[in-house]
Enzyme design. Structure first.
Site, PDB file in Angstrom:
ATOM      1  N   TYR A 197     -11.335  -4.936   7.445  1.00 38.69           N
ATOM      2  CA  TYR A 197     -10.018  -4.468   7.919  1.00 38.69           C
ATOM      3  C   TYR A 197     -10.153  -3.371   8.969  1.00 38.69           C
ATOM      4  CZ  TYR A 197      -5.560  -2.124   8.130  1.00 38.69           C
ATOM      5  OH  TYR A 197      -4.424  -1.537   8.603  1.00 38.69           O
ATOM      6  N   HIS A 198     -10.882  -2.328   8.576  1.00 38.84           N
ATOM      7  CA  HIS A 198     -10.933  -1.149   9.438  1.00 38.84           C
ATOM      8  C   HIS A 198     -11.756  -1.383  10.687  1.00 38.84           C
ATOM      9  CE1 HIS A 198     -10.105  -0.042   5.315  1.00 38.84           C
ATOM     10  NE2 HIS A 198      -9.302   0.857   5.821  1.00 38.84           N
ATOM     11  N   ASP A 230      -8.330  13.983   8.113  1.00 36.09           N
ATOM     12  CA  ASP A 230      -8.129  12.624   8.620  1.00 36.09           C
ATOM     13  C   ASP A 230      -9.343  12.168   9.420  1.00 36.09           C
ATOM     14  OD1 ASP A 230      -7.096  10.303   9.887  1.00 36.09           O
ATOM     15  OD2 ASP A 230      -6.479  11.555  11.571  1.00 36.09           O
ATOM     16  N   TYR A 242       0.873  -1.189   0.000  1.00 35.32           N
ATOM     17  CA  TYR A 242       0.000   0.000   0.000  1.00 35.32           C
ATOM     18  C   TYR A 242       0.899   1.224   0.000  1.00 35.32           C
ATOM     19  CZ  TYR A 242      -3.640   3.193   1.814  1.00 35.32           C
ATOM     20  OH  TYR A 242      -4.538   4.214   1.989  1.00 35.32           O
ATOM     21  N   LYS A 248     -10.656  17.124  16.245  1.00 33.04           N
ATOM     22  CA  LYS A 248      -9.942  16.431  15.167  1.00 33.04           C
ATOM     23  C   LYS A 248      -9.876  17.356  13.963  1.00 33.04           C
ATOM     24  CE  LYS A 248      -9.580  12.370  13.555  1.00 33.04           C
ATOM     25  NZ  LYS A 248      -8.151  12.322  13.810  1.00 33.04           N
ATOM     26  N   HIS A 269      -9.632   9.066  10.978  1.00 34.36           N
ATOM     27  CA  HIS A 269      -9.380   7.970  11.927  1.00 34.36           C
ATOM     28  C   HIS A 269      -9.675   8.476  13.326  1.00 34.36           C
ATOM     29  CE1 HIS A 269      -7.106   6.587   8.432  1.00 34.36           C
ATOM     30  NE2 HIS A 269      -7.346   5.376   8.893  1.00 34.36           N
TER      31      HIS A 269
END
Lengths: 338, 657
Positions: free
Chosen positions: B169-170, B538, B15, B534, B540
């Site tokens: 995945y996440h 991004d 990646y 935040k 996350h």
């Protein structure tokens, strides 16, 4: 100038009277400091806060903001609805102050606030003010500082929205502090039925069935509410609470909701119901605060609830906070035999 | 002796992508020369969220976590000298997936390739964006429509393309247990397939082919025996779903196909060399069982928790795969777990528990409903909280972090900031210049026509792909494409999943911090109020959420408004909410620009005395710069003890008062 009903103010009230003047002049920049002050539990700050609130109370004609409570079960879509309201009102040049009340943890005092605006609206817009508060003391109720915060926001903004999670009793609690109560029902969740069972169907001034975009279920909920309202006795003030279908997501029905709130405001001004409601709200707030602190026995020492209400009505120039303080001292004196 | 028959290895990828299309192209060609067999493109956050490099929200983010792609010239540059007809590319792109696939197809056409020959994957899984990764743009219904558009378009026009890569995945990165990972991934796939099936423009006989093109993207954690069972359980569940729910008769079409990136959550900043061993073990979980083996594998680099990996770091991870595939005897055997009672039993129990959890979500009305009511998000935040608490208490051992922490100095990190990749600060400016040059040479009438066409087609319920490919050729930019859709569909903010109810103290240290919070609150006159912000693109949000929960649990009032806020909004919120301290969380490497901007705006509002702490993947050199600029504390992944962080925050507020 303190009235004869109020004790002479001590300490530094210069700061708070300047602050009050700025609020009354509509200065948004004075709001954060004022809200911090009325939330402060330290003795000198409480005294300043009482001065500030007394000044506002003496100038109550200038507290133009219309106070709207928004309540409903968790997940009913209150925040999305609020966001839709803000986006509807701002282009019309009307300013909005919002108090978002969150239930706080009884055990830790901690609370997670925010997560309010699902969609961003006017973050850099001075005509919108958002403050979140934890409901600290009373289960399901609203924090003591809430009523004071509503006064402050009402000095500066055209509308004051108080958002709170509805868990039954809190509807009646919040209904005392606002001019118009909007109840947001979740389609199909059965809370309208609970509401009828709780026997507080007469409290809200406007009913909203949110998520009208989901169609038939929303319409069924709306008709359940309407028929429930049809069965209840007509209200003394002559207002008939409308049931509106709104989709906060695509904005449908938001215009009608604003119109309904404005119509209720107008009705309140013309019939005198708003003035009467604010007066009754003050009496309720004073009694509730004193009852919580000194219990029924304490209240009896000042002649009971009815006598108290009369005293509040007579002290029109005095803020709730000052009344609670002054009458509290009186009760304490009576209880300790001084 | 004759060489034993070996299975073909999985696709070996890394990646990657950073700075610019040119720099990333060089990296890709170098990686292919080293024996990588496929590409996996990382896009930067402005590209993922549909902004051009010159948009205010893109500031500080251009080229940071991936490559910026704004138009067809960027895409052509990215694949310069890489024939797309022969390549297999994994595009990690979600909200703007239709657009990037359109640019990819248009680039292939420019290269003279037939789009029908293209092979690869668009991640295009919006559910996990709402739940964990945060690069969503449009509301769920609109997003689902775009996804089903791509599914129905590619099944005929680009038949070897995987239009949707259902990502569990996440979910694992966000704290999911294996049961949750399986259940929510399957519920997600059902959501997509049900929506596709409900469309009028999908012929009945296309369903088996569509089902066959749905692929998955899994995580692999360090508990690799359980991970083997997880992959086997998903293989079985998918086969059942295909047969029972969708009536797919051809077993080939019911094969569970998945790619993997192994776990980053468990990679540590402390003794980072140990991460290589973790990565190897995690690779085993998804390769050991032949019947449930991954189709493609990408591995993180050992120093991911420190900053962006360098080409050498990525090469080390590439070699892990090559040694596993070519040196070991892994690919010579049939499934080595056939007949294992232990593996079978765990596989079965995972399958049953996951089926029940999936049914719960479906009963609520499916994944979209379970996003809206925050059910899945709350479950994930709970699991993650439990994991962090177990690390804090020592119940869950992490070598080098809360156990066996004594260490010799590591020669690998002795080089300091030279042991990670630093993105050239000029990348943003260069990308903007390139964008301006591109805009000035294109035909404005073509661009306008293509945008109008895109809007009209979407309004009339047409498929997003053909007008997007036309727009790509006409020179429309990523920001323009996304703005057109934002206009039509609106923007969305997902629930944060952090619930308001607190929990009782679990340890003496928590109780001690709580007592401090009470004492300081009394001194302040108001309960200590923390703003968790935040800034930037991004999404996350796991770190910010855990901080918010921990702060609430020690008795603070926490204002957390979710992701993607501008520095201006954060400063204004600090003022209006009357907070005592601010915590900023960033993972995209744009901390320099954004944090400094927040500090400046606070100072402008006269709030310069509010202490600010910052958390994220922040290299030490940057951390000291931030501290010099006035940030009080900088926390990185090695600071796992949330209670200690809370204690320090209380002290900061107490000292500032």
């Amino acid at each position: 100038m303190p009235t004869d009903a109020a004790p002479a103010s001590r300490g530094s009230s210069g700061g708070s009277s300047a602050l009050a003047a700025r609020l009354l002049a509509g200065d948004r920049a004075a709001v954060p400091e004022a809200l911090n002050l009325v939330d402060d539990t330290r003795a000198p700050q409480r005294e300043q806060a009482r001065d500030l609130l007394d000044t506002l109370q003496r100038n109550r004609e200038s507290l133009r903001g219309h106070r709207v409570g928004i309540t409903g079960a968790p997940g009913a879509g209150k925040s999305t609805l609020l966001d839709a309201l803000v986006r509807n009102l701002r282009p019309r040049g009307r300013s909005v102050g919002i108090l978002a009340i969150d239930p706080s943890s009884q055990r830790t005092g901690g609370a997670l606030l925010g997560d309010r605006f699902r969609v961003r609206s006017g973050a850099n817009d001075d005509g919108v003010y958002l403050r979140s508060m934890a409901a600290r003391d009373r289960l399901g109720g609203i924090a003591d500082a809430t009523a004071a915060s509503v006064e402050i926001l009402g000095a500066v903004f055209d509308y004051v929205f108080v958002e709170t999670v509805g868990v039954g009793q809190s509807e009646s609690e919040i209904s005392h502090g606002v001019d118009t109560l909007v109840f947001v029902a979740q389609p199909g969740a059965g809370d309208s039925l609970q509401f009828m069972k709780a026997g507080i169907l007469e409290l809200p001034d406007v009913f909203v069935v949110n998520k009208a975009d989901i169609g038939a279920v929303a319409e069924r909920t709306a008709s359940e509410l309407s028929s429930g309202l049809g069965l209840s006795t007509p209200r003394a003030d002559g207002w008939e609470a409308p049931v509106l279908l709104v989709s906060a997501r695509d904005g449908a029905g938001v215009d009608a909701l604003v119109d309904a709130v404005d119509a209720h405001a107008q009705h309140g001004l013309e019939s005198g119901a708003r003035e009467a409601g604010r007066r009754a709200g003050r009496a309720h707030a004073v009694c509730a605060a004193l009852a919580q602190r000194y219990g029924a026995y304490g209240l009896e020492r000042v002649g009971g609830r009815d006598a108290l209400e009369v005293r509040v009505r007579e002290a029109e120039e005095e803020s709730v906070a000052s009344l609670v303080h002054r009458l509290g001292q009186f009760i304490e004196g009576a209880l300790t035999g001084r | 002796m004759t060489a034993p028959k070996r299975d073909r290895p999985w696709l070996i990828r890394t990646y990657s992508g950073h700075s610019s299309a040119r720099a990333s192209n060089e990296l890709y060609r170098a990686n292919l020369a080293k024996g990588q067999t496929g590409l996996s493109v990382a896009f930067d956050l402005p590209t993922q969220t549909g902004y051009d490099a010159d948009h205010p929200l893109a500031r500080g983010e251009v080229g940071k976590v991936g490559v910026p792609i704004a138009h067809i010239d960027d895409m052509s540059q990215l694949f310069d000298q890489i024939p797309l007809a022969k390549m297999n590319s994994n595009l990690t792109i979600n909200a703007t997936a239709a657009w990037l696939l359109a640019l990819y197809a248009a680039t292939a056409e420019r290269q003279g390739a037939d789009p029908a020959a293209l092979q690869g994957t668009t991640q295009n899984d919006i559910v996990k964006e709402y739940l964990s990764r945060g690069t969503y743009v449009f509301p769920p219904e609109a997003s689902l429509r775009l996804i089903t558009d791509m599914v129905t378009y590619t099944v005929d026009a680009i038949p070897k393309w995987n239009p949707v890569n259902i990502c569990s995945y996440h979910l694992q990165e966000a704290g999911a247990t294996p049961v949750q990972e399986i259940a929510y991934a399957m519920a997600n796939a059902v959501g997509v397939l049900d929506a596709v099936r409900a469309r009028d423009d999908v012929p009945e006989d296309a369903l088996p082919r569509i089902f066959g093109r749905i692929s998955f993207f899994l995580n692999a954690g360090i508990r690799f025996v359980e991970e083997v069972c997880k992959c086997r359980a998903m293989t079985a569940l998918w086969d059942d779903l295909g047969r029972d729910r969708y009536g797919i008769e051809d077993p080939q079409m019911r094969r569970f196909r998945y790619g993997v990136q192994v776990n980053s959550l468990g990679l540590t900043e402390a003794q980072p060399e140990n991460n290589v061993i973790r990565i190897v073990l995690e690779s085993l979980g998804v390769t050991l069982s032949k019947n449930a083996r991954t189709r493609s594998l990408q591995l993180p680099a050992w120093n991911e928790a420190l900053g962006l990996p360098r080409p050498w770091d990525q090469q080390w991870s590439l070699r892990i795969q090559q040694i596993l595939a070519y040196e070991t005897d892994l690919l010579e055997h049939e499934d080595i777990f056939e007949g294992s009672k232990v593996i079978e039993a765990r596989t079965r129990s995972l399958q049953e528990e996951a089926l029940a959890e999936m049914q719960k979500v479906l009963d609520m009305g499916g994944v979209v409903a379970a996003i809206d009511n925050a059910y899945m998000k709350q479950r994930l935040v709970e699991s993650h909280t439990a994991r962090l608490r177990a690390i804090e208490s020592g119940d869950l051992k992490v070598v080098g972090v809360n156990a066996f922490t004594e260490t010799e100095p590591s020669p690998l990190t002795a080089a300091g900031s030279d042991s990670i990749l630093v993105v050239d600060e000029g990348a943003e400016r260069e990308q903007i210049e390139r964008l301006d040059a591109f805009r000035s040479k294109r035909n404005d009438a073509d661009v306008k026509g293509a945008i109008t066409n895109l809007r009209d087609v979407l309004k009339n319920g047409g498929n997003v792909m053909p007008p997007s490919i036309r727009a790509a050729h006409a020179g429309v930019t990523t920001g323009e494409w996304a703005d057109t859709l934002r206009d039509l569909f609106g923007e969305y903010r997902a629930p944060t999943g952090v619930t308001a109810s607190g929990r009782a103290a679990t340890s003496a240290t928590t109780q001690a911090v709580r007592a401090r919070v009470d004492a300081v609150s009394e001194k302040l006159g108001r309960r200590l109020k923390l703003l968790v912000g935040k800034p930037g693109l991004d999404g996350h949000s796991n770190g910010a959420e855990q901080i918010a929960v921990a702060a609430r649990d020690v008795g603070m009032e926490v204002v957390y408004d979710g992701i993607r806020l501008t520095p201006e909004e954060i400063a204004a919120s600090a003022r209006d909410e009357g907070v005592h301290v601010i915590g900023l969380s960033l993972l995209s490497g744009s901390h320099g620009v954004l944090v400094l901007d927040v500090l400046k705006r606070l100072a402008d509002l006269g709030l310069g005395d509010i202490p600010v702490v910052v958390g994220g993947i922040i290299p030490e050199a940057d951390a000291s710069e931030l501290r010099e600029a006035g940030v009080q504390r900088v926390y990185t992944p090695k600071d796992f003890d949330l209670t200690r962080i809370m204690g320090e925050i209380v002290d900061l507020v107490s000292d500032a008062d």
